[in-house]
Motif scaffolding. Structure first.
Motif, PDB file in Angstrom:
ATOM      1  N   ARG A  79      40.034  37.894  45.619  1.00  0.00           N
ATOM      2  CA  ARG A  79      39.918  36.349  46.253  1.00  0.00           C
ATOM      3  C   ARG A  79      39.650  35.483  45.044  1.00  0.00           C
ATOM      4  O   ARG A  79      38.758  35.840  43.892  1.00  0.00           O
ATOM      5  N   LEU A  80      40.521  34.702  44.770  1.00  0.00           N
ATOM      6  CA  LEU A  80      40.066  33.592  43.815  1.00  0.00           C
ATOM      7  C   LEU A  80      39.613  32.254  44.183  1.00  0.00           C
ATOM      8  O   LEU A  80      40.298  31.576  44.958  1.00  0.00           O
ATOM      9  N   THR A  81      38.483  31.527  43.995  1.00  0.00           N
ATOM     10  CA  THR A  81      37.735  30.468  44.234  1.00  0.00           C
ATOM     11  C   THR A  81      37.830  29.528  43.220  1.00  0.00           C
ATOM     12  O   THR A  81      37.095  30.020  42.317  1.00  0.00           O
ATOM     13  N   VAL A  82      38.387  28.324  43.212  1.00  0.00           N
ATOM     14  CA  VAL A  82      38.293  27.434  42.137  1.00  0.00           C
ATOM     15  C   VAL A  82      37.632  26.262  42.250  1.00  0.00           C
ATOM     16  O   VAL A  82      37.721  25.507  43.339  1.00  0.00           O
ATOM     17  N   VAL A 125      47.372  37.440  41.020  1.00  0.00           N
ATOM     18  CA  VAL A 125      45.759  37.365  40.927  1.00  0.00           C
ATOM     19  C   VAL A 125      45.317  37.564  42.459  1.00  0.00           C
ATOM     20  O   VAL A 125      44.473  38.198  42.919  1.00  0.00           O
ATOM     21  N   PRO A 126      45.733  36.906  43.284  1.00  0.00           N
ATOM     22  CA  PRO A 126      45.467  36.815  44.642  1.00  0.00           C
ATOM     23  C   PRO A 126      45.665  38.266  45.353  1.00  0.00           C
ATOM     24  O   PRO A 126      45.019  38.640  46.185  1.00  0.00           O
ATOM     25  N   PRO A 141      42.254  36.479  31.169  1.00  0.00           N
ATOM     26  CA  PRO A 141      43.368  35.385  30.921  1.00  0.00           C
ATOM     27  C   PRO A 141      44.126  35.084  32.089  1.00  0.00           C
ATOM     28  O   PRO A 141      44.365  33.753  32.404  1.00  0.00           O
ATOM     29  N   GLY A 142      44.460  36.072  32.762  1.00  0.00           N
ATOM     30  CA  GLY A 142      45.265  35.824  33.991  1.00  0.00           C
ATOM     31  C   GLY A 142      44.444  34.957  34.987  1.00  0.00           C
ATOM     32  O   GLY A 142      45.251  34.120  35.608  1.00  0.00           O
ATOM     33  N   ILE A 143      43.354  35.396  35.217  1.00  0.00           N
ATOM     34  CA  ILE A 143      42.377  34.753  36.162  1.00  0.00           C
ATOM     35  C   ILE A 143      42.443  33.221  35.817  1.00  0.00           C
ATOM     36  O   ILE A 143      42.381  32.142  36.684  1.00  0.00           O
ATOM     37  N   VAL A 144      42.137  32.969  34.398  1.00  0.00           N
ATOM     38  CA  VAL A 144      42.051  31.453  33.946  1.00  0.00           C
ATOM     39  C   VAL A 144      43.339  30.831  34.208  1.00  0.00           C
ATOM     40  O   VAL A 144      43.174  29.498  34.634  1.00  0.00           O
TER      41      VAL A 144
END
Length: 91
Positions: free
Chosen positions: A15-18, A10-11, A42-45
């Motif tokens: 950009r993934l901000t949780v 994913v990165p 689904p991959g992001i989750v």
């Protein structure tokens, strides 16, 4: 295993901000429901949950178990196949 793969991939796509309203990671046995609208969701989750310290067990359409590598990963991870529109669905 799938969460770790998603967390690695994913990165590279963005950009993934949780963010979370929870004071701690969801407790063991929690049910987290995520309705997705794209194949990437689904991959992001999974990647987001791993960042929260959760290694989820997912329910997914049983057809995914027929995909050679993915099916093996799903089986090894103890994930749950859902047999939609059959008498087996309730089981």
């Amino acid at each position: 295993m799938l969460s770790r793969i998603a967390a690695a991939v994913v990165p590279s796509l963005g950009r993934l901000t949780v963010t979370s309203d929870l004071a701690t990671a969801p407790a063991a046995g929690s049910i987290i429901v995520a309705n997705h609208t794209s194949l990437a969701d689904p991959g992001i989750v999974l990647a987001a949950l791993l960042r929260l310290g959760v290694e989820p067990v997912v329910m997914a359409t049983a057809g995914l178990w027929r995909i050679p590598v993915l099916g093996r990963l799903l089986e090894q991870g103890g994930h749950v196949p859902v047999h939609r529109n059959t008498h087996r669905a309730a089981g």
